[in-house]
Design an enzyme around this catalytic site. Sequence first.
Site, mmCIF file in Angstrom:
data_model
loop_
_atom_site.group_PDB
_atom_site.id
_atom_site.type_symbol
_atom_site.label_atom_id
_atom_site.label_comp_id
_atom_site.label_asym_id
_atom_site.label_seq_id
_atom_site.Cartn_x
_atom_site.Cartn_y
_atom_site.Cartn_z
ATOM 1 N N GLY A 28 0.610 -1.358 -0.086
ATOM 2 C CA GLY A 28 -0.082 -0.073 -0.068
ATOM 3 C C GLY A 28 0.782 1.064 -0.130
ATOM 4 O O GLY A 28 1.947 1.306 0.264
ATOM 5 N N ARG A 88 3.648 5.920 1.968
ATOM 6 C CA ARG A 88 4.479 7.141 1.858
ATOM 7 C C ARG A 88 3.712 8.046 0.888
ATOM 8 O O ARG A 88 4.515 8.908 0.499
ATOM 9 C CB ARG A 88 5.745 7.318 2.323
ATOM 10 N N LYS A 142 4.223 12.291 -2.321
ATOM 11 C CA LYS A 142 5.172 11.171 -1.906
ATOM 12 C C LYS A 142 6.023 11.875 -0.801
ATOM 13 O O LYS A 142 6.943 12.733 -1.071
ATOM 14 C CB LYS A 142 6.099 10.511 -3.080
ATOM 15 N N ASP A 186 8.295 5.642 8.397
ATOM 16 C CA ASP A 186 7.940 6.856 8.805
ATOM 17 C C ASP A 186 7.012 7.572 7.602
ATOM 18 O O ASP A 186 6.753 8.600 8.225
ATOM 19 C CB ASP A 186 9.117 7.639 9.001
ATOM 20 N N GLY A 187 6.893 7.003 6.626
ATOM 21 C CA GLY A 187 5.794 7.872 5.476
ATOM 22 C C GLY A 187 6.705 8.951 4.922
ATOM 23 O O GLY A 187 6.121 9.965 4.257
ATOM 24 N N ASP A 195 4.274 -4.411 -7.134
ATOM 25 C CA ASP A 195 3.681 -3.123 -6.507
ATOM 26 C C ASP A 195 4.164 -1.885 -7.167
ATOM 27 O O ASP A 195 3.611 -1.004 -7.201
ATOM 28 C CB ASP A 195 3.882 -3.238 -5.027
ATOM 29 N N ASP A 211 7.403 4.765 -9.491
ATOM 30 C CA ASP A 211 8.252 4.577 -8.306
ATOM 31 C C ASP A 211 9.532 4.576 -8.642
ATOM 32 O O ASP A 211 10.440 3.363 -8.720
ATOM 33 C CB ASP A 211 7.904 3.184 -7.523
HETATM 34 P P1 AMP Z 1 9.085 0.662 -2.726
HETATM 35 O O1 AMP Z 1 9.382 -0.569 -3.376
HETATM 36 O O2 AMP Z 1 10.346 1.493 -2.467
HETATM 37 O O3 AMP Z 1 8.087 1.186 -3.788
HETATM 38 O O4 AMP Z 1 8.319 0.371 -1.487
HETATM 39 C C1 AMP Z 1 7.618 -0.704 -0.973
HETATM 40 C C2 AMP Z 1 6.491 -0.470 0.054
HETATM 41 O O5 AMP Z 1 7.237 0.163 1.222
HETATM 42 C C3 AMP Z 1 5.561 0.382 -0.457
HETATM 43 O O6 AMP Z 1 4.207 0.024 0.102
HETATM 44 C C4 AMP Z 1 5.949 1.890 0.179
HETATM 45 O O7 AMP Z 1 4.627 2.474 0.333
HETATM 46 C C5 AMP Z 1 6.750 1.363 1.428
HETATM 47 N N1 AMP Z 1 7.576 2.256 2.070
HETATM 48 C C6 AMP Z 1 8.600 2.698 1.428
HETATM 49 N N2 AMP Z 1 9.237 3.667 2.178
HETATM 50 C C7 AMP Z 1 8.651 3.838 2.905
HETATM 51 C C8 AMP Z 1 8.623 5.014 3.966
HETATM 52 N N3 AMP Z 1 9.667 5.644 4.202
HETATM 53 N N4 AMP Z 1 7.669 4.910 4.909
HETATM 54 C C9 AMP Z 1 6.459 4.100 4.800
HETATM 55 N N5 AMP Z 1 6.277 3.380 3.740
HETATM 56 C C10 AMP Z 1 7.471 3.181 3.080
HETATM 57 MG MG MG Z 2 6.763 1.210 -4.593
#
Ligand code: AMP
Ligand code: MG
Length: 535
Positions: free
Chosen positions: A110, A113, A133, A145-146, A280, A290
């Site tokens: 989901g 962030r 973002k 931390d989002g 994702d 992304d």
């Molecule tokens: P990514 O592969 O970097 O696109 O991220 C994989 C998952 O981790 C996704 O659900 C992102 O929303 C979540 N995510 C990555 N970095 C953060 C962050 N700093 N805070 C919260 N969720 C994160």
């Molecule tokens: Mg992602």
Amino acid sequence: MNTIQQLTQLDDLSFDNHFIRDLPCDTETHNYPRQVFDACYSPVLPTKVAKPLRVAYAHEVAELLDLSPELCLSEDFTEVFTGNRLSKGMESYALCYGGHQFGHWAGQLGDGRAINLGEIINSKGERWALQLKGAGPTPYSRTADGLAVLRSSIREFLCSEAMHHLGVPTTRALSLTLTGESVIRDMFYNGNRKAEPGAVVCRVAPSFTRFGSFQILTARRDHTLLKHLADHTISMHHPHLGIPSPTVYLAWFTEICQKTAEMIVHWQRVGFVHGVMNTDNMSILGLTIDYGPYGWLENYDPNWTPNTTDAEHRRYRFGNQPEIAFWNLGQLANALYPLIEQVEPLQAALNVYTTTFEQGWQTMMADKLGLICYKPESDESLFSDLIALLQRVETDMTLFYRQLAMISTQTHDDDESLILPLMTAYYRPEQLTADYKAHLLLWLKQYINRLQQDDNSDEERKTRMNSVNPKYVLRNYLAQLAIDKAETSDFTLINELLECLRHPYTEQPGNEVFAEKRPEWARQRAGCSMLSCSS
Ligand code: AMP
Ligand code: MG
């Protein structure tokens, strides 16, 4: 003269938040990490921050939203696109999706962030979804931390726009702002935690729906919601397919296969390595989405991945991207199976990916070499010999193709003068042995022979080649230089690169420095050759 009316205040944007109107909402309204069932999204507010500061914005994206330049320079723009204020019509929410990460089902992921602000309809009647973002935690943040840091936000902002101008399907970036707050990151997960400047990018796309948006519903056997989301996506983004039925779902999946294949052909054309092709991170519209630990091929190496997290297995290496997209589409096929309940036609659609990719790749390679069209009898070996040659010694991919356009098909005084235009593409002159040069010459002579079969002047060929072989790409070290400067509060290089990358195929006197191959200092420097998911 363009007479489109431009808005002078954000409260005049025309929102039509159809996604959240049509699809079910999480009933829990408190913002804490959890599993979210029976819903496609959760309402969540961006976290307010201390001191928003605009770093850059893309005027072309502002134009898509009908925003005037004055508005983009206003304080309100910075406040809204850092998440401090919702303008009239904005409704903020985070999307629920799952995904396969590095080949393994990861369950619910989901928008951890990303916070969506709604969908606007512009003066041309186009629908654009807006998303911040790095604007704070959501129910999908799990233990994180989002937030997002400046370095990764600069990379996302610049690369989205660079990719668009290269003609690669992508999400766009409206703005890059600083939050005025710091974010703690352990960049290489090695115990070196550091405070970094926090930043927010406002992303813009027709939709942010991912393969994983469907996967999570099938994994939970929520076939009613799976159908609902599929019907929504088809009616909003593929209305030409008609009223949803099993046949329409198949036609839709076939389109996704085609679009994904076209996107991957573009990546291979320009030398882009996504770095985290988890399901994702795959857009249902075939957009590059992304931007994390992505990178640009410098020396042509199909085994290269910029992502240190992937260093061992290199699943997402340059040369494997076509294969991985196919695997990811296979996962999407599994997710859509309950809507179709037949394996063979889904398999046939996956075959459409393969044929679209193969044909697209052949045409793309022919274009890169300036051939009028692909002729299998001669060109298959021409391409494979070239690819072998590019890997044999360190050869800058971008410079090589650009310089290849300078090769003359006319007679040459000697072999050295024939290969001279290519010399700037090589990283290590000592690798250019007599044996290597002999092979290169052999290939060039084969190439010139092939060119002579086309009725095409050198000048025409050069123009055509230069329209698909960029001169300027966001080289890894260039992004890092912009980051280094920005971390001292100097944002000039971000804007200079943004401007240069608007015209990647055009010779830009004065900007040649941005077309230079990677300098030696960048060979092993973090951020230039190695990136992690920590962002
Ligand atoms: P990514 O592969 O970097 O696109 O991220 C994989 C998952 O981790 C996704 O659900 C992102 O929303 C979540 N995510 C990555 N970095 C953060 C962050 N700093 N805070 C919260 N969720 C994160
Ligand atoms: Mg992602």
